[in-house]
Enzyme design. Structure first.
Site, PDB file in Angstrom:
ATOM      1  N   ASN A   1      10.885  -1.404  -1.395  1.00 25.59           N
ATOM      2  CA  ASN A   1      12.129  -0.646  -1.449  1.00 25.59           C
ATOM      3  C   ASN A   1      12.799  -0.769  -0.084  1.00 25.59           C
ATOM      4  OD1 ASN A   1      14.151   1.244  -1.576  1.00 25.59           O
ATOM      5  ND2 ASN A   1      12.798   3.018  -1.867  1.00 25.59           N
TER       6      ASN A   1
ATOM      7  N   LYS B   1      15.544   0.328   0.859  1.00 23.63           N
ATOM      8  CA  LYS B   1      16.368   1.509   1.193  1.00 23.63           C
ATOM      9  C   LYS B   1      17.722   1.063   1.767  1.00 23.63           C
ATOM     10  CE  LYS B   1      12.216   4.250   1.553  1.00 23.63           C
ATOM     11  NZ  LYS B   1      11.490   5.373   2.144  1.00 23.63           N
TER      12      LYS B   1
ATOM     13  N   HIS C   1      13.710   8.606  -6.816  1.00 21.77           N
ATOM     14  CA  HIS C   1      13.104   8.562  -5.487  1.00 21.77           C
ATOM     15  C   HIS C   1      13.328   9.888  -4.772  1.00 21.77           C
ATOM     16  CE1 HIS C   1      12.194   7.427  -1.384  1.00 21.77           C
ATOM     17  NE2 HIS C   1      11.528   6.401  -1.888  1.00 21.77           N
TER      18      HIS C   1
ATOM     19  N   GLU D   1      14.096  10.592  -1.865  1.00 19.05           N
ATOM     20  CA  GLU D   1      15.281  10.648  -0.992  1.00 19.05           C
ATOM     21  C   GLU D   1      16.532  10.947  -1.816  1.00 19.05           C
ATOM     22  OE1 GLU D   1      14.522   6.916   0.906  1.00 19.05           O
ATOM     23  OE2 GLU D   1      12.817   7.816   1.945  1.00 19.05           O
TER      24      GLU D   1
ATOM     25  N   GLU E   1       4.660   9.059  -4.979  1.00 20.10           N
ATOM     26  CA  GLU E   1       5.030   8.997  -3.566  1.00 20.10           C
ATOM     27  C   GLU E   1       5.066  10.414  -2.990  1.00 20.10           C
ATOM     28  OE1 GLU E   1       7.341   5.093  -2.677  1.00 20.10           O
ATOM     29  OE2 GLU E   1       8.771   6.693  -3.097  1.00 20.10           O
TER      30      GLU E   1
ATOM     31  N   GLY F   1       7.655   7.522   5.181  1.00 18.54           N
ATOM     32  CA  GLY F   1       8.305   7.282   6.467  1.00 18.54           C
ATOM     33  C   GLY F   1       7.709   8.069   7.619  1.00 18.54           C
TER      34      GLY F   1
ATOM     35  N   SER G   1       4.056   5.320   3.437  1.00 19.19           N
ATOM     36  CA  SER G   1       3.419   4.742   4.626  1.00 19.19           C
ATOM     37  C   SER G   1       2.344   3.706   4.297  1.00 19.19           C
ATOM     38  CB  SER G   1       2.849   5.844   5.526  1.00 19.19           C
ATOM     39  OG  SER G   1       3.898   6.670   6.012  1.00 19.19           O
TER      40      SER G   1
ATOM     41  N   GLY H   1       9.093   1.033   4.777  1.00 18.46           N
ATOM     42  CA  GLY H   1       9.220   0.415   6.095  1.00 18.46           C
ATOM     43  C   GLY H   1       8.550  -0.943   6.242  1.00 18.46           C
TER      44      GLY H   1
END
Ligand code: 13P
Length: 256
Positions: free
Chosen positions: A9, A11, A97, A99, A169, A175, A215, A237
């Site tokens: 992803n 992002k 998600h 976020e 998740e 993150g 992570s 990330g």
């Protein structure tokens, strides 16, 4: 055997030239050493879908978007439809998600509408669930995740479930550099299978691919992916560099 998946992803990262470069680097690595055991999906921002789709056209990589709107089309300024992402080359879409839940106030109802619309448009869905740190500390993980699965998948048939992958998740692991331990993740994954059995159909839980996200890095991927109920990873990330994402794919090859 459940499908194993390593998904990235991206992002809100990568301009089009950067996206092309990353997709090319990844494609080259996978051409040299094609994964035998897992499918690899990349989910760039909307703006880069078309160009990345060109780069990966003749490769085994599959393309996903990070969101869609819940209506087919209409006066919804700034939104992107299922048909639009399909026409840009996406076959997958991430829905729910954390976020989006947090910053855009998506709730179970909007997430359910998006999942249904995606399926109607023959897109495959990566449906994200997960608890916050506060919820985990209050021992509410199973209540929260159970509720998200129940309402997010309301009205979904066993046949439709074949086109849905779930990503667990935990919000506190996203993150933050603080991943769930393999045991913590395994416990929730097994729980999600039980919930699917109870909600959708007996024994359907064991057929659904469930990814862990939060992570995931080359250093911890093997331990997580070796768990019996963890069928892959949704990587944030560490998917922004071809090297680290590729190492996670290789970790899967080792333990799947
Ligand atoms: P990180 O891997 O950066 O923690 O992000 C996980 C994630 O949110 C993937 O969707």
């Amino acid at each position: 055997m459940r499908k194993k998946i390593i998904a990235g992803n991206w992002k809100m990262h990568k301009t089009n030239p950067e996206a092309i470069r990353l997709a090319e680097q990844l494609r080259k690595k996978l051409e040299k050493n094609p994964p035998q055991k897992s499918k690899v999906i990349i989910c760039p921002p909307f703006t880069a879908l078309s160009v990345v789709s060109e780069v990966i056209k003749y490769s085994s990589l599959e393309l996903g978007a990070q969101n869609i709107f819940w209506e087919e089309e209409g006066a919804y300024t700034g939104e992107i439809s299922a048909k639009m992402i399909k026409s840009a080359g996406a076959r997958w879409v991430i829905i729910g998600h954390s976020e989006r839940r947090k910053y855009f106030k998506e709730d179970e109802n909007t997430i359910n509408k998006k999942i249904r619309l995606a399926l109607q448009n023959k897109l495959k869905v990566i449906f994200c669930v997960g608890e916050t740190l506060e919820e985990r500390e209050q021992n509410l993980t199973k209540d929260i995740v159970g509720n998200q699965v129940e309402w997010g998948l309301k009205g979904i048939t066993p046949a439709e479930l074949k086109n849905i992958v779930i990503a667990y998740e935990p919000v506190w692991a996203i993150g933050t550099g603080k991943n769930a331990t393999p045991e913590q993740a395994e416990e929730v994954h097994a729980f999600i299978r039980d919930i699917l059995d109870a909600l959708i159909e007996d024994n359907v839980g064991e057929t659904v691919t469930i990814l862990y996200g939060g992570s995931v890095k080359p250093e911890n991927a093997e331990g997580l992916l070796a768990q019996p109920d963890i069928d892959g990873a949704l990587v944030g990330g560490a998917c922004l560099k071809a090297d680290s994402f590729y190492k996670i794919i290789q970790a899967g090859e080792k333990v799947f």
